[in-house]
Design a protein around this motif. Structure first.
Motif, mmCIF file in Angstrom:
data_model
loop_
_atom_site.group_PDB
_atom_site.id
_atom_site.type_symbol
_atom_site.label_atom_id
_atom_site.label_comp_id
_atom_site.label_asym_id
_atom_site.label_seq_id
_atom_site.Cartn_x
_atom_site.Cartn_y
_atom_site.Cartn_z
ATOM 1 N N ASN A 27 0.827 -1.152 -0.150
ATOM 2 C CA ASN A 27 0.097 0.138 -0.162
ATOM 3 C C ASN A 27 1.042 1.254 -0.163
ATOM 4 O O ASN A 27 0.726 2.201 -0.663
ATOM 5 C CB ASN A 27 -0.683 0.161 1.003
ATOM 6 N N ASP A 28 1.689 1.392 1.100
ATOM 7 C CA ASP A 28 2.713 2.488 1.148
ATOM 8 C C ASP A 28 3.511 2.680 -0.239
ATOM 9 O O ASP A 28 3.693 3.679 -0.683
ATOM 10 C CB ASP A 28 3.422 2.453 2.300
ATOM 11 N N LEU A 29 4.123 1.494 -0.832
ATOM 12 C CA LEU A 29 5.008 1.731 -1.742
ATOM 13 C C LEU A 29 4.122 2.104 -2.880
ATOM 14 O O LEU A 29 4.803 3.141 -3.717
ATOM 15 C CB LEU A 29 5.813 0.179 -1.995
ATOM 16 N N THR A 30 2.982 1.430 -3.340
ATOM 17 C CA THR A 30 2.346 2.016 -4.341
ATOM 18 C C THR A 30 1.928 3.240 -4.133
ATOM 19 O O THR A 30 2.092 4.218 -5.248
ATOM 20 C CB THR A 30 1.078 1.201 -4.565
ATOM 21 N N GLN A 38 -4.727 7.137 -0.638
ATOM 22 C CA GLN A 38 -6.039 6.081 -0.714
ATOM 23 C C GLN A 38 -7.158 6.997 -0.577
ATOM 24 O O GLN A 38 -7.471 7.899 0.078
ATOM 25 C CB GLN A 38 -5.901 5.212 0.420
ATOM 26 N N GLY A 39 -8.109 6.374 -1.631
ATOM 27 C CA GLY A 39 -9.513 7.061 -1.775
ATOM 28 C C GLY A 39 -9.549 8.455 -2.500
ATOM 29 O O GLY A 39 -10.448 9.224 -2.207
ATOM 30 N N LYS A 40 -8.436 9.109 -2.685
ATOM 31 C CA LYS A 40 -8.548 10.260 -3.177
ATOM 32 C C LYS A 40 -8.466 10.542 -4.691
ATOM 33 O O LYS A 40 -8.068 9.634 -5.269
ATOM 34 C CB LYS A 40 -7.053 11.153 -2.829
ATOM 35 N N HIS A 41 -9.371 11.609 -5.119
ATOM 36 C CA HIS A 41 -9.361 12.078 -6.427
ATOM 37 C C HIS A 41 -8.006 12.099 -7.300
ATOM 38 O O HIS A 41 -6.875 12.536 -6.500
ATOM 39 C CB HIS A 41 -10.371 13.243 -6.667
ATOM 40 N N VAL A 42 -7.894 11.316 -8.516
ATOM 41 C CA VAL A 42 -6.629 11.672 -9.140
ATOM 42 C C VAL A 42 -7.103 12.362 -10.495
ATOM 43 O O VAL A 42 -7.784 11.909 -11.345
ATOM 44 C CB VAL A 42 -5.927 10.292 -9.363
#
Length: 83
Positions: A27-30, A38-42
């Protein structure tokens, strides 16, 4: 050693001189590699999607939900992405 930041992966051989192995924190590496939270708009802005519609299509395929385009490329890019 936990491998949770991009430098751990890029410099793995050097880190492994001091450690017996890695446990990958995916998770952190990605998130740190892609600059995501996590869960934020991109979204993406810049010249690339306007100049290269195939790049805009690839971005959408990767899950990008917002692309900033130059005014003169909006209609053609929308058509490509809709088709």
């Amino acid at each position: 050693m936990m491998c949770e930041v991009p430098s751990n992966a890029i410099l793995a051989a050097q880190f492994l001189e001091y450690y017996d192995g890695f446990s990958i924190g995916s998770n952190d590496l990605t998130q740190l590699t892609l600059g995501l939270d996590q869960g934020k708009h991109v979204g993406i802005c810049g010249q690339g999607p306007s100049d290269h519609p195939d790049f805009a299509k690839w971005l959408v395929e990767q899950g990008i939900t917002s692309i900033s385009l130059n005014l003169d490329s909006v209609v053609e890019t929308w058509k490509l992405l809709a088709g």
